[in-house]
Write an enzyme that holds these catalytic residues in place. Structure first.
Site, PDB file in Angstrom:
ATOM      1  N   GLU A 139       0.825  -1.215   0.000  1.00 53.96           N
ATOM      2  CA  GLU A 139       0.000   0.000   0.000  1.00 53.96           C
ATOM      3  C   GLU A 139       0.856   1.260   0.000  1.00 53.96           C
ATOM      4  OE1 GLU A 139      -3.537   1.579  -0.634  1.00 53.96           O
ATOM      5  OE2 GLU A 139      -3.470  -0.528  -0.048  1.00 53.96           O
ATOM      6  N   ASP A 176      -4.498  -4.090  -8.579  1.00 54.67           N
ATOM      7  CA  ASP A 176      -4.906  -2.713  -8.893  1.00 54.67           C
ATOM      8  C   ASP A 176      -3.864  -1.999  -9.757  1.00 54.67           C
ATOM      9  OD1 ASP A 176      -7.272  -2.889  -7.549  1.00 54.67           O
ATOM     10  OD2 ASP A 176      -6.699  -1.618  -5.864  1.00 54.67           O
ATOM     11  N   THR A 196      -3.752 -13.890  -4.824  1.00 56.44           N
ATOM     12  CA  THR A 196      -3.056 -14.804  -3.919  1.00 56.44           C
ATOM     13  C   THR A 196      -3.385 -14.524  -2.457  1.00 56.44           C
ATOM     14  OG1 THR A 196      -1.116 -13.353  -3.880  1.00 56.44           O
ATOM     15  CG2 THR A 196      -1.145 -15.113  -5.534  1.00 56.44           C
ATOM     16  N   LYS A 209     -12.550  -2.077 -11.165  1.00 60.32           N
ATOM     17  CA  LYS A 209     -11.751  -0.916 -10.754  1.00 60.32           C
ATOM     18  C   LYS A 209     -10.264  -1.234 -10.661  1.00 60.32           C
ATOM     19  CE  LYS A 209     -14.066   0.426  -7.010  1.00 60.32           C
ATOM     20  NZ  LYS A 209     -14.551   1.295  -5.929  1.00 60.32           N
ATOM     21  N   LYS A 218      -6.335   7.627  -1.045  1.00 61.29           N
ATOM     22  CA  LYS A 218      -6.399   6.243  -1.505  1.00 61.29           C
ATOM     23  C   LYS A 218      -7.085   6.165  -2.870  1.00 61.29           C
ATOM     24  CE  LYS A 218      -7.627   1.616   0.071  1.00 61.29           C
ATOM     25  NZ  LYS A 218      -6.264   1.087  -0.147  1.00 61.29           N
ATOM     26  N   PHE A 236      -3.468 -20.937  -2.991  1.00 60.36           N
ATOM     27  CA  PHE A 236      -2.538 -19.847  -2.684  1.00 60.36           C
ATOM     28  C   PHE A 236      -2.705 -19.350  -1.246  1.00 60.36           C
ATOM     29  CE2 PHE A 236      -2.537 -19.118  -7.395  1.00 60.36           C
ATOM     30  CZ  PHE A 236      -1.167 -19.222  -7.595  1.00 60.36           C
ATOM     31  N   THR A 239      -0.386 -20.218   2.126  1.00 61.35           N
ATOM     32  CA  THR A 239       0.862 -19.564   2.533  1.00 61.35           C
ATOM     33  C   THR A 239       0.637 -18.119   2.989  1.00 61.35           C
ATOM     34  OG1 THR A 239       1.243 -18.986   0.201  1.00 61.35           O
ATOM     35  CG2 THR A 239       2.295 -20.980   1.024  1.00 61.35           C
ATOM     36  N   GLU A 251     -14.078  -8.251   4.179  1.00 63.78           N
ATOM     37  CA  GLU A 251     -14.857  -7.961   2.968  1.00 63.78           C
ATOM     38  C   GLU A 251     -15.975  -8.983   2.771  1.00 63.78           C
ATOM     39  OE1 GLU A 251     -14.921  -5.452   1.024  1.00 63.78           O
ATOM     40  OE2 GLU A 251     -13.013  -4.389   1.265  1.00 63.78           O
ATOM     41  N   HIS A 326     -16.604   1.660   3.702  1.00 66.80           N
ATOM     42  CA  HIS A 326     -15.661   2.430   2.892  1.00 66.80           C
ATOM     43  C   HIS A 326     -15.953   3.931   2.936  1.00 66.80           C
ATOM     44  CE1 HIS A 326     -15.092  -1.647   1.455  1.00 66.80           C
ATOM     45  NE2 HIS A 326     -13.979  -1.271   0.863  1.00 66.80           N
TER      46      HIS A 326
END
Length: 447
Positions: A139, A176, A196, A209, A218, A236, A239, A251, A326
């Site tokens: 991020e 993204d 992953t 998006k 952001k 995935f 790990t 989410e 959000h």
């Protein structure tokens, strides 16, 4: 065809004409609507009208995006075609053509350490010409600099923008960034998402998006260009650190609270087991209900998300249930970066909004308590010392600026049901905030 004369325009007798677009022998022409036309008819239309200053043309050009989201297993097995051909409906001709396959791959650095060798083995076994670019897609690094880096490397490598999609392998930030780069390269190059992390699996890989952070905000720069496909392989997740599994569960809980009581009850009952198992099923020794929970919960989370995104892919309608969690979280996440993961910030936002819904009489106190207990069982934060009332009001003020002058606040009205509200008064917000801090923040009001 005939066009209106200057006299018709001057007399104002020519108001509005609708034209269809018909192609014959490779040439497009506009022709009056309402007639049968031989040739290839476009769904686009042109409307022509006159004004005192001249003519006005209005173009109606429907844009259709088709993309696939495919749950799969053993994606990196050499005999599995999905990674190379899963995005194509009829791939037999391409597979038998003998032409070399070429792929440019952007992969998160941490994922590369875990899976780089296996991906390389797969590509070599399939005789793929490839370039793999590991990047620190966190991020903090989610910026145009990484987008430019990708574009420079893609340009050096050289790809056919119609038949050689870019592969993005990593978490939501990676997907993204690559999505934005692909949408910019030669104005739109196809790309494929391979998530992953759990959050990317149920959220970032599902919609259209893409974007990067800018000016300490952001996803301030971005667009709405979906991938040609997303390939979802739960293996995935084995790990992925425990905290990141919890991060993705936020989410999923969002969609449960907004749309699906059954999913909420599933997470309430089996969420801790899903967190412990990392959504893996290890053969006959696993309980059947645990295997069902992993499959059903991810499926429902994706389906409910698609129900909301597909009719509103470009967010023309600003009333969006998926914005639950959000409203405050972008401001909080950027303020404390990198202390909170995205899903953690979203959950803190949802926790406050549940208190607000209860204060408004939309949720019963017992329902609010069930939600908070579920969040805590999923090891998600429900309060943060930096989420001050000042920050909350600032975030809502910013939302007003970018949402057509309305706050468009999704709030649960029952478990698995929600509506959009624009009438939350300041006093109710303050009361909810104080109760939230008293009950969940050990009585400490954020500074």
């Amino acid at each position: 065809m005939s066009y209106p004369t200057d006299r018709e325009i001057c007399d104002n007798s020519y108001k509005l004409k609708e034209f269809q677009l018909v192609q014959r022998n490779g040439t497009w022409n506009r022709e009056s609507a309402g007639f049968c036309h031989s040739g290839r008819l476009s769904s686009a239309k042109i409307y022509e009208s006159s004004t005192a200053n001249g003519r006005c043309w209005t173009v109606l050009s429907p844009i259709v995006f088709t993309y696939k989201i495919i749950q799969c297993e053993n994606l990196l097995d050499a005999d599995n075609d999905t990674l190379l051909f899963g995005h194509i409906d009829n791939c037999e001709e391409l597979k038998s053509s003998g032409n070399p396959i070429k792929r440019f791959i952007v992969i998160d650095e941490a994922v590369h350490k875990l899976y780089g060798d296996k991906i390389t083995e797969y590509l070599k076994a399939r005789n793929v010409i490839y370039k793999m670019l590991p990047l620190p897609t966190t991020e903090e690094n989610k910026s145009m600099e990484l987008v430019t880096k990708i574009l420079e490397e893609v340009h050096k490598f050289g790809i056919d923008r119609r038949s050689e999609p870019i592969l993005a392998i990593g978490g939501g930030v990676c997907l993204d960034i690559v999505g934005l780069a692909a949408s910019l390269y030669r104005r739109r190059t196809p790309y494929i998402r391979v998530p992953t992390t759990l959050l990317a699996y149920v959220d970032a890989s599902v919609g259209a998006k893409n974007g990067v952070n800018f000016a300490n905000c952001k996803n301030k720069i971005g667009g709405y260009i979906p991938p040609v496909a997303a390939f979802l392989d739960r293996s995935f997740l084995e790990t992925v650190p425990r905290r990141h599994i919890s991060n993705g569960l936020a989410e999923m809980l969002k969609m449960a609270m907004m749309k699906h009581k059954g999913l909420f009850e599933l997470l309430e009952r089996e969420g801790r087991n899903l967190l412990d198992s990392k959504f893996q099923t290890r053969g006959e020794t696993d309980r059947a209900d645990q295997a069902h929970a992993a499959s059903a919960s991810t499926r429902i989370a994706i389906e409910t998300m698609l129900e909301e995104l597909a009719p509103n892919l470009w967010e023309d309608d600003l009333d969006r249930l998926v914005d639950f969690g959000h409203l405050i979280s972008p401001e909080l996440e950027m303020k404390v970066l990198p202390a909170l993961l995205h899903g953690e910030a979203v959950n803190i936002d949802m926790s406050l909004m549940v208190y607000l819904a209860c204060e408004r009489g939309l949720l019963a106190p017992e329902e609010r308590s069930r939600v908070i207990r579920c969040m805590q069982s999923l090891e998600l934060p429900v309060w943060h010392q930096d989420c001050s009332l000042e920050l909350v009001k600032k975030a809502l003020s910013e939302r007003l600026k970018h949402s057509g002058g309305l706050v468009r606040m999704p709030l649960p009205t029952a478990l698995g049901q929600a509506e959009i509200f624009n009438d939350t008064d300041d006093d109710t917000l303050c009361l909810a905030f104080q109760k939230w801090c008293t009950e969940l923040g050990a009585g400490h009001l954020p500074k």
